[in-house]
Motif scaffolding. Structure first.
Motif, PDB file in Angstrom:
ATOM      1  N   TYR A  74       0.774  -1.192  -0.134  1.00  0.00           N
ATOM      2  CA  TYR A  74       0.128  -0.174   0.006  1.00  0.00           C
ATOM      3  C   TYR A  74       0.894   1.170   0.035  1.00  0.00           C
ATOM      4  O   TYR A  74       0.390   2.176  -0.761  1.00  0.00           O
ATOM      5  CB  TYR A  74      -0.840  -0.091   1.338  1.00  0.00           C
ATOM      6  CG  TYR A  74      -1.927   1.044   1.403  1.00  0.00           C
ATOM      7  CD1 TYR A  74      -2.344   1.786   0.492  1.00  0.00           C
ATOM      8  CD2 TYR A  74      -2.235   1.359   2.802  1.00  0.00           C
ATOM      9  CE1 TYR A  74      -3.216   2.752   0.809  1.00  0.00           C
ATOM     10  CE2 TYR A  74      -3.225   2.453   3.030  1.00  0.00           C
ATOM     11  CZ  TYR A  74      -3.632   3.063   2.024  1.00  0.00           C
ATOM     12  OH  TYR A  74      -4.626   4.211   2.179  1.00  0.00           O
TER      13      TYR A  74
ATOM     14  N   VAL B 167      -5.323  -4.641   3.410  1.00  0.00           N
ATOM     15  CA  VAL B 167      -4.799  -4.653   4.893  1.00  0.00           C
ATOM     16  C   VAL B 167      -5.707  -5.160   5.706  1.00  0.00           C
ATOM     17  O   VAL B 167      -5.756  -6.205   6.560  1.00  0.00           O
ATOM     18  CB  VAL B 167      -4.414  -3.241   5.453  1.00  0.00           C
ATOM     19  CG1 VAL B 167      -3.766  -3.375   6.587  1.00  0.00           C
ATOM     20  CG2 VAL B 167      -3.421  -2.666   4.492  1.00  0.00           C
ATOM     21  N   LEU B 168      -6.887  -4.647   5.435  1.00  0.00           N
ATOM     22  CA  LEU B 168      -8.163  -4.950   6.060  1.00  0.00           C
ATOM     23  C   LEU B 168      -8.297  -6.554   5.967  1.00  0.00           C
ATOM     24  O   LEU B 168      -8.507  -7.423   7.106  1.00  0.00           O
ATOM     25  CB  LEU B 168      -9.630  -4.387   5.661  1.00  0.00           C
ATOM     26  CG  LEU B 168     -10.372  -3.958   6.616  1.00  0.00           C
ATOM     27  CD1 LEU B 168     -11.107  -2.506   6.168  1.00  0.00           C
ATOM     28  CD2 LEU B 168     -11.503  -4.812   6.830  1.00  0.00           C
TER      29      LEU B 168
ATOM     30  N   MET C  91      -6.619  -0.167   1.100  1.00  0.00           N
ATOM     31  CA  MET C  91      -6.717  -0.638   2.728  1.00  0.00           C
ATOM     32  C   MET C  91      -7.542  -1.742   2.600  1.00  0.00           C
ATOM     33  O   MET C  91      -7.394  -2.407   3.661  1.00  0.00           O
ATOM     34  CB  MET C  91      -7.090   0.462   3.233  1.00  0.00           C
ATOM     35  CG  MET C  91      -8.452   0.934   2.894  1.00  0.00           C
ATOM     36  SD  MET C  91      -9.335   2.182   4.089  1.00  0.00           S
ATOM     37  CE  MET C  91     -10.959   2.150   3.238  1.00  0.00           C
ATOM     38  N   TRP C  92      -8.402  -2.084   1.763  1.00  0.00           N
ATOM     39  CA  TRP C  92      -9.222  -3.234   1.749  1.00  0.00           C
ATOM     40  C   TRP C  92      -8.010  -4.266   1.976  1.00  0.00           C
ATOM     41  O   TRP C  92      -8.518  -5.383   2.565  1.00  0.00           O
ATOM     42  CB  TRP C  92      -9.975  -3.355   0.723  1.00  0.00           C
ATOM     43  CG  TRP C  92     -11.360  -2.404   0.671  1.00  0.00           C
ATOM     44  CD1 TRP C  92     -11.498  -1.605  -0.424  1.00  0.00           C
ATOM     45  CD2 TRP C  92     -12.250  -2.342   1.534  1.00  0.00           C
ATOM     46  NE1 TRP C  92     -12.386  -0.866   0.051  1.00  0.00           N
ATOM     47  CE2 TRP C  92     -13.038  -1.266   1.294  1.00  0.00           C
ATOM     48  CE3 TRP C  92     -12.577  -3.032   2.732  1.00  0.00           C
ATOM     49  CZ2 TRP C  92     -14.177  -0.723   1.876  1.00  0.00           C
ATOM     50  CZ3 TRP C  92     -13.570  -2.680   3.466  1.00  0.00           C
ATOM     51  CH2 TRP C  92     -14.696  -1.539   3.016  1.00  0.00           C
TER      52      TRP C  92
ATOM     53  N   ARG D  98       0.077   8.503   2.938  1.00  0.00           N
ATOM     54  CA  ARG D  98      -0.425   9.102   1.735  1.00  0.00           C
ATOM     55  C   ARG D  98      -0.903  10.654   1.744  1.00  0.00           C
ATOM     56  O   ARG D  98      -0.423  11.405   0.976  1.00  0.00           O
ATOM     57  CB  ARG D  98      -1.678   8.412   1.397  1.00  0.00           C
ATOM     58  CG  ARG D  98      -1.475   6.948   0.988  1.00  0.00           C
ATOM     59  CD  ARG D  98      -0.823   6.992  -0.299  1.00  0.00           C
ATOM     60  NE  ARG D  98       0.481   6.127  -0.502  1.00  0.00           N
ATOM     61  CZ  ARG D  98       1.644   6.544  -1.035  1.00  0.00           C
ATOM     62  NH1 ARG D  98       1.596   7.527  -1.570  1.00  0.00           N
ATOM     63  NH2 ARG D  98       2.553   5.455  -0.985  1.00  0.00           N
TER      64      ARG D  98
ATOM     65  N   CYS E  42      -3.189  -0.020  11.753  1.00  0.00           N
ATOM     66  CA  CYS E  42      -2.439  -0.363  10.428  1.00  0.00           C
ATOM     67  C   CYS E  42      -2.938   0.631   9.531  1.00  0.00           C
ATOM     68  O   CYS E  42      -2.255   1.372   8.918  1.00  0.00           O
ATOM     69  CB  CYS E  42      -2.783  -1.683   9.723  1.00  0.00           C
ATOM     70  SG  CYS E  42      -2.007  -2.846  10.893  1.00  0.00           S
ATOM     71  N   LEU E  43      -4.278   0.803   9.451  1.00  0.00           N
ATOM     72  CA  LEU E  43      -4.883   1.875   8.689  1.00  0.00           C
ATOM     73  C   LEU E  43      -4.337   3.260   8.837  1.00  0.00           C
ATOM     74  O   LEU E  43      -4.208   3.837   7.830  1.00  0.00           O
ATOM     75  CB  LEU E  43      -6.297   1.795   8.526  1.00  0.00           C
ATOM     76  CG  LEU E  43      -7.038   0.360   8.329  1.00  0.00           C
ATOM     77  CD1 LEU E  43      -8.478   0.636   8.177  1.00  0.00           C
ATOM     78  CD2 LEU E  43      -6.718   0.285   6.711  1.00  0.00           C
TER      79      LEU E  43
ATOM     80  N   VAL F 152      -0.199   3.507   8.160  1.00  0.00           N
ATOM     81  CA  VAL F 152       0.389   3.396   7.050  1.00  0.00           C
ATOM     82  C   VAL F 152      -0.275   4.187   6.054  1.00  0.00           C
ATOM     83  O   VAL F 152       0.181   4.979   5.358  1.00  0.00           O
ATOM     84  CB  VAL F 152       0.406   2.164   6.479  1.00  0.00           C
ATOM     85  CG1 VAL F 152       0.769   1.836   5.387  1.00  0.00           C
ATOM     86  CG2 VAL F 152       1.159   1.101   7.658  1.00  0.00           C
TER      87      VAL F 152
ATOM     88  N   ILE G 203      -5.742  -3.896  15.973  1.00  0.00           N
ATOM     89  CA  ILE G 203      -4.746  -4.172  14.808  1.00  0.00           C
ATOM     90  C   ILE G 203      -5.115  -3.461  13.475  1.00  0.00           C
ATOM     91  O   ILE G 203      -4.072  -2.565  12.854  1.00  0.00           O
ATOM     92  CB  ILE G 203      -4.590  -5.578  14.721  1.00  0.00           C
ATOM     93  CG1 ILE G 203      -3.979  -6.325  16.001  1.00  0.00           C
ATOM     94  CG2 ILE G 203      -3.361  -5.970  13.612  1.00  0.00           C
ATOM     95  CD1 ILE G 203      -3.940  -7.764  15.814  1.00  0.00           C
ATOM     96  N   LEU G 204      -6.130  -3.570  13.216  1.00  0.00           N
ATOM     97  CA  LEU G 204      -6.954  -3.002  11.846  1.00  0.00           C
ATOM     98  C   LEU G 204      -6.679  -1.489  11.971  1.00  0.00           C
ATOM     99  O   LEU G 204      -6.029  -1.087  10.929  1.00  0.00           O
ATOM    100  CB  LEU G 204      -8.398  -3.460  11.942  1.00  0.00           C
ATOM    101  CG  LEU G 204      -8.747  -3.697  10.522  1.00  0.00           C
ATOM    102  CD1 LEU G 204      -9.741  -4.839  10.675  1.00  0.00           C
ATOM    103  CD2 LEU G 204      -9.797  -2.318  10.450  1.00  0.00           C
TER     104      LEU G 204
ATOM    105  N   LEU H  35      -8.764  -7.311  17.466  1.00  0.00           N
ATOM    106  CA  LEU H  35      -8.739  -7.423  15.978  1.00  0.00           C
ATOM    107  C   LEU H  35      -8.862  -5.999  15.530  1.00  0.00           C
ATOM    108  O   LEU H  35      -8.088  -5.632  14.608  1.00  0.00           O
ATOM    109  CB  LEU H  35      -9.966  -8.262  15.592  1.00  0.00           C
ATOM    110  CG  LEU H  35      -9.790  -8.862  14.274  1.00  0.00           C
ATOM    111  CD1 LEU H  35      -8.793  -9.961  14.264  1.00  0.00           C
ATOM    112  CD2 LEU H  35     -11.153  -9.275  13.649  1.00  0.00           C
TER     113      LEU H  35
ATOM    114  N   VAL I 265      -5.877  -8.587   7.926  1.00  0.00           N
ATOM    115  CA  VAL I 265      -6.062  -8.820   9.377  1.00  0.00           C
ATOM    116  C   VAL I 265      -7.319  -9.674   9.690  1.00  0.00           C
ATOM    117  O   VAL I 265      -7.293 -10.585  10.675  1.00  0.00           O
ATOM    118  CB  VAL I 265      -6.509  -7.514  10.009  1.00  0.00           C
ATOM    119  CG1 VAL I 265      -6.773  -7.288  11.499  1.00  0.00           C
ATOM    120  CG2 VAL I 265      -5.205  -6.491   9.635  1.00  0.00           C
TER     121      VAL I 265
END
Lengths: 457, 457
Positions: free
Chosen positions: A68, A85-86, A82-83, B180, B172-173, B176, B168-169, B165, A89
């Motif tokens: 990403y 990454v999702l 991002m989907w 952008r 990361c979103l 990372v 973590i998600l 869960l 997880v």
């Protein structure tokens, strides 16, 4: 005055307690931290695959995040990335089967819902600007309500629960969000492809690095549960007849069967996942995973009998040592032959070699059971105080019941042996084979659904 | 020639079979559809709350989708609004407790991970352009691996699995994706607020429209499980002593206890959810939900004994009618008194009125059990063929065991009565109260975790 002094005392007491609490606070924190570290170490030691799994998840998520992150790839997918990454997880589970099942559910559901959502969006646009929101709202309502109801079907719940959830989600996102930018098709396409990418990355890491097979776990769990029954019977005789020396190790033997009582749901979900897995190790394609559930259910039935038998350990003092010693030899014979049979059955499953001597041991155990009954008939009924004898008779009867349960387990394992085409090797030869020894050492069963840690041997 | 004719025959057979399959195809589809409709109807009839739940989910999702759809609101949140739809789909569960638990997990985890993600992103930017991706990758890897390991802790798994869960998600979103657009803070803020919005909508619909309380379900399930034990004992006597007339209704009585054997996980998750629920109906804040697990575990112990007893139904023909008739009266007395006690206990839980007569029935049952033992002692041992007597003795002993299990259940229910401050009403008065009758009629227990449908009465 007195009232005031009582109040003073109370206040002083409160301050004192508060100070005590404050003083104890750092100690409490330290003890909590130590406790946490101890538990963490134990979790890792009980099943090192947990540590590996955690590192694998970290790796997979970092890989996809970096995907990403880097510009050229980012340009292709945009924010939709991002989907991916999702997906990693959410989809990455402990066993390959669970990951495959979730990945498949997510992939297929996204594809189907994407298509349907696009259709719904198109239909709504065709109907004109006024009718559009009403129609879209109606579609979303109907689909969400229907699909939520479908989740109540036991079979759907067991296998496709996650898929249905993702279906509702994707349908809503595509059909409603489509209204915004009129790039529904592109969005659907992006969502499907990023999810495929994320799922693929998760699967790759899951399968390539130290894979955990649900089928293998189920296999070991079923074998281990039979072993637990044997352990109980092994410890029962010495405990009941007071011939045991090492009380502590005997207690471990006697309590192990308790995890068997609650193993149903774990076995069912492992069997569900195992069906998704490709052939691996000793397991060919189309391995009869369902049959393990049958063996598991028979094992549990036997465990229920053992639970009743366990209750009779406490009644042993109601029967005099003299009476007990009369039935001691035959009772121990019954249980020791059952132990041999059950241990061979457990070993047979673990090593996937057709059990050769189990039937013989069962027969011997049945003969011993018959003798035990005759002995009860001949000797015990001459006793004047039958109240003393009743618990012993019941204990013996339950022991005999356990033998008939073991017989059913043996039959069922033999069925498995023929269904799964177990090898036929003579036991002497088998014992010498080094590869089998190796197989046995790898039998620590961890199941992410249950909180029990079960270790064979 | 012959070979050819055999081949011809084979081919003809195949065509014939293929044709038969094709002809049967529409019939098969129709029967599948009919089967599906029948199952759907049954699911709805067994627990109408399922239909209401499905409509509620549809409503909540449509509401939030429309929120996303209408322009003025859309301008405030942008594409992030889809997080609200996503939250509703994921958070909305069957019971209020489960929805609250998931909503809280999601909300808190998003907030914490958002903050931490922002911090990580900021730290990475400060470290310079070259180190940034390395640092970000390292953060993501460490956090994902650590948090995945935390999920293995049994306590975390039971209560906060979903939260970890989401943590973590979100981390990361945020960390990372932040790279952008440099609008990390805004993105984090949007994600948190849309998730709060979605969670709030889901909770509102879940609580306001026909709420399903996990606590209520647990309460009914525990009462119903005790009732199932009573039903078995009620049917056992007539079946064993061949005095039953209606075989079919007797079989339903005798099989009901089997669902009790596997109720552990369902009870545990219901108790977990119940703790999240605010006071409702008869349940005050701080209702002792944990104590239900204790009663449930004792009920299961009793069910294991009953499973062993059930096995003795098949051995009844090993004992002559004559011998059985000797112990018939006392055995039936033992079980009928236990039945009365267990039924009163179940009723006491359901109506939340302190049981008044249960202890008396238990005492009577224990006296009957003593008499039964004396009778075994006096009468049966004069029999010449003890082999015939042994199964009867075992049956009687197990029955006596069930009485002592019932006693423990009674003690535990009395504890619950004092912990939860049950009302003390005389049974005659209780029977006349119309509100209690109403309460009983609402006792169809549905549990989304288990596939059994349990209906009291």
């Amino acid at each position: 005055m007195e009232v005031a002094s009582v109040a003073d005392q109370k206040e002083a007491g409160m301050i004192f307690r508060g100070w005590g609490w404050l003083k104890a606070f750092p100690g409490k924190i330290i003890s909590k931290v130590v406790e946490f570290a101890r538990k963490t170490k134990k979790l890792g030691q009980d099943d090192p695959r947990r540590i590996i799994h955690s590192l694998k998840v970290g790796l997979a998520i970092t890989l996809v995040s970096m995907f990403y992150y880097f510009e050229p790839l980012y340009d292709g997918f945009g924010v939709s990335a991002m989907w991916a990454v999702l997906t990693v997880v959410v989809v990455f589970e402990f066993s390959v089967g669970a990951t495959l099942s979730k990945g498949f559910n997510r992939g297929l559901a996204t594809f189907l819902a994407g298509t349907l959502g696009f259709g719904a969006h198109h239909l709504a646009i065709l109907s004109g600007e006024k009718a559009e929101p009403i129609l879209l709202g109606l579609f979303v309502f109907l689909l969400a309500a229907m699909m939520t109801f479908v989740r109540f079907f036991p079979r759907m719940k067991a296998k496709y629960d996650y898929g249905v959830l993702v279906f509702i989600l994707t349908f809503c996102l595509i059909s409603v969000s489509g209204y915004r930018d009129d790039e529904v098709l592109e969005m659907a396409h992006k969502r499907v492809s990023t999810i495929l990418l994320g799922g693929f990355a998760a699967l790759l890491v899951c399968i390539v690095i130290c894979p955990v097979w649900a089928g293998n776990d189920l296999h070991n769990l079923v074998a281990n549960n039979i072993e637990q029954l044997a352990s109980f019977l092994e410890g029962f005789g010495p405990e009941y007849f007071n011939t045991s020396e090492d009380v502590e190790s005997n207690n471990t033997l006697l309590e192990g069967y308790k995890s068997v009582l609650h193993s149903k749901q774990t076995e069912e979900s492992l069997a569900n996942f195992a069906r998704w897995e490709p052939c691996h190790g000793q397991f060919r394609f189309g391995h009869p995973w369902k049959h393990y559930l049958k063996i598991g259910s028979l094992t549990r039935k036997c465990a229920y009998r053992i639970e009743a038998l366990h209750g009779y350990l406490n009644t042993k003092n109601q029967t005099s040592q003299e009476i007990r010693s009369k039935i001691q030899d035959e009772s121990i014979k019954v249980s020791s032959e059952s132990v041999k049979a059950l241990k061979e059955l457990a070993m047979a499953i673990e090593t996937m070699i057709t059990p050769s001597a189990a039937t013989l041991h069962i027969t011997k155990s049945k003969i011993a059971a018959k003798n035990l009954k005759l002995m009860l008939n001949a000797d015990l009924c001459k006793e004047t105080d039958l109240l003393e004898v009743i618990p012993a008779v019941t204990m013996a009867s339950l022991l005999v019941d356990v033998v008939s349960c073991s017989e059913k387990i043996a039959e069922s394992v033999h069925e498995l042996a023929s269904l799964a085409k177990f090898k036929s090797v003579k036991p002497e030869v088998a014992a010498r084979k080094p590869s089998l020894q190796k197989m046995q050492s790898y039998s620590s069963v961890n199941v992410s659904q249950s909180h029990h840690v079960i270790t064979v041997e």
